[in-house]
Design an enzyme around this catalytic site. Structure first.
Site, PDB file in Angstrom:
ATOM      1  N   LYS A 182       0.848  -1.208   0.000  1.00  0.00           N
ATOM      2  CA  LYS A 182       0.000   0.000   0.000  1.00  0.00           C
ATOM      3  C   LYS A 182       0.879   1.251   0.000  1.00  0.00           C
ATOM      4  O   LYS A 182       0.616   2.208  -0.741  1.00  0.00           O
ATOM      5  CB  LYS A 182      -0.939  -0.016   1.219  1.00  0.00           C
ATOM      6  CG  LYS A 182      -2.053  -1.049   1.087  1.00  0.00           C
ATOM      7  CD  LYS A 182      -2.862  -1.254   2.363  1.00  0.00           C
ATOM      8  CE  LYS A 182      -3.882  -2.376   2.176  1.00  0.00           C
ATOM      9  NZ  LYS A 182      -4.697  -2.664   3.363  1.00  0.00           N
ATOM     10  N   GLN A 186      -4.502  -1.331   9.564  1.00  0.00           N
ATOM     11  CA  GLN A 186      -4.500  -2.665   8.976  1.00  0.00           C
ATOM     12  C   GLN A 186      -5.127  -3.665   9.950  1.00  0.00           C
ATOM     13  O   GLN A 186      -4.769  -3.719  11.122  1.00  0.00           O
ATOM     14  CB  GLN A 186      -3.056  -3.080   8.616  1.00  0.00           C
ATOM     15  CG  GLN A 186      -2.949  -4.393   7.863  1.00  0.00           C
ATOM     16  CD  GLN A 186      -3.594  -4.358   6.471  1.00  0.00           C
ATOM     17  OE1 GLN A 186      -3.641  -3.325   5.815  1.00  0.00           O
ATOM     18  NE2 GLN A 186      -4.096  -5.489   6.027  1.00  0.00           N
ATOM     19  N   ASP A 231     -10.927   3.279   4.260  1.00  0.00           N
ATOM     20  CA  ASP A 231     -11.217   1.844   4.178  1.00  0.00           C
ATOM     21  C   ASP A 231     -12.724   1.594   4.084  1.00  0.00           C
ATOM     22  O   ASP A 231     -13.157   0.494   3.742  1.00  0.00           O
ATOM     23  CB  ASP A 231     -10.690   1.137   5.441  1.00  0.00           C
ATOM     24  CG  ASP A 231      -9.450   0.304   5.167  1.00  0.00           C
ATOM     25  OD1 ASP A 231      -9.304  -0.186   4.029  1.00  0.00           O
ATOM     26  OD2 ASP A 231      -8.640   0.137   6.093  1.00  0.00           O
TER      27      ASP A 231
HETATM   28  N1  GUN Z   1      -7.188  -6.624   6.236  1.00  0.00           N
HETATM   29  C1  GUN Z   1      -7.604  -7.371   5.192  1.00  0.00           C
HETATM   30  N2  GUN Z   1      -8.138  -6.577   4.234  1.00  0.00           N
HETATM   31  C2  GUN Z   1      -8.040  -5.314   4.680  1.00  0.00           C
HETATM   32  C3  GUN Z   1      -8.408  -4.052   4.134  1.00  0.00           C
HETATM   33  O1  GUN Z   1      -8.948  -3.926   3.029  1.00  0.00           O
HETATM   34  N3  GUN Z   1      -8.133  -2.974   4.902  1.00  0.00           N
HETATM   35  C4  GUN Z   1      -7.569  -3.089   6.135  1.00  0.00           C
HETATM   36  N4  GUN Z   1      -7.364  -1.971   6.827  1.00  0.00           N
HETATM   37  N5  GUN Z   1      -7.217  -4.238   6.669  1.00  0.00           N
HETATM   38  C5  GUN Z   1      -7.461  -5.338   5.942  1.00  0.00           C
END
Ligand code: GUN
Length: 297
Positions: free
Chosen positions: A54, A98, A121
């Protein structure tokens, strides 16, 4: 006949280059550089690898990222203080915590603490609710990525029967919701299956579009797919593989080799939905920065 492979890596690249141009325009016309606050708690290798990807993607399109790595033992108050600091920081337009968080932390409370206007998100209940009633909201990145993949590969959604295997808050529930919206990217008929579904194969065989988001390898096998269906594999599972340098390889929830002989189109893992999730995170971050710049004008 073998299915057409839906190349998520290439589609995500296209979206990233569209966003790069948008960031350049935003910086030039408003002086605002989009900023993403990234929070990673603990040292889970899969989460660390997602966060790296990311941050790399941010740098590539000119989005500033503020990296916050915290030890697994951090307590709830410290984490909430960091969120409050990012909420107040005018350089930050998006906050990404995350998931999953270590078990001693209250995930719901952490998501609730994020300013909904920075919730790129799309996990804050305010955004979930707004999405559900069809109001403007940050859409959750993986479901939004799946829809973009379908649209950009000319797969008709309107009137299609979409069967989703999995009911998580991150994928299954929001994807079902988006697909039943009365709008240009919705109007599907959706069935959501899960661990308590009776005769899963009877359900999945009815799908025009079959989405596997169960988090388990081989959840969808060839006998479960109607010939000609479009199969989207959201799963990312590490399976041991001593022939690989890392000792594992990534597989989805779909038996790719079997299903590709039945389906019309299929996403691979890796290189399918994964890169789209990151692209849509960037999309939300740029959108948030644009809203901020407009509100300051
Ligand atoms: N863990 C698995 N998928 C995601 C996501 O799309 N965003 C976040 N913040 N954590 C995750």
């Amino acid at each position: 006949m073998s299915a057409t492979i839906i190349d998520g890596k290439k589609t995500a690249e296209t979206i990233r280059s569209e966003l790069k141009a948008e960031v350049e325009d935003l910086v030039q016309t408003t002086g605002v550089t989009p900023g993403l606050g990234v929070v990673l708690v603990g040292d889970d290798p899969a989460s660390a690898s997602y966060v790296r990807a990311k941050e790399r993607a941010c740098a590539e399109i000119g989005v500033y990222s503020d990296d916050n790595r915290l030890p697994a033992e951090i307590d709830q108050e410290e984490l909430l203080e960091l969120i409050a600091k990012l909420n107040a920081d005018p350089k930050i337009h998006g906050i990404l915590v995350q998931l999953p968080l270590p078990a001693h932390l209250d995930e719901d409370a952490v998501l609730l603490a994020i300013n909904p206007d920075k919730d790129v998100d799309g996990f804050h209940p305010m955004n979930v609710g707004r999405m559900m009633v069809g109001q403007r909201a940050f859409l959750p990145c993986t479901p939004h990525g799946v829809i973009q993949l379908l649209i950009r590969h000319n797969v008709p959604i309107e009137g299609a029967h979409v069967v989703i295997v999995g009911r998580s808050n991150i994928v299954g529930k929001p994807l079902a919701n988006l697909l039943i919206q009365k709008n240009a990217t919705g109007n599907a008929t959706v069935t959501v299956c899960h661990t308590r579904t009776r005769d899963l194969a009877a359900m999945t065989r009815q799908a025009d579009i079959l989405v596997a988001a169960a988090g388990r390898p081989n959840t969808v096998t060839a006998d479960m797919v109607r010939p000609g269906a479009v199969v989207i594999d959201v799963g990312v599972n590490r399976v041991e593989d001593p022939t690989r340098k890392r000792g594992y390889r990534l597989v989805g929830d779909v038996d790719f080799d079997g299903v590709r002989e039945v389906a019309a189109m299929i996403t691979p893992v890796p290189g399918g939905v994964g890169p789209m999730t990151i692209a849509m995170l960037l999309y939300n971050t740029v959108e948030s920065a644009r809203r901020f710049a407009t509100s300051q004008a």
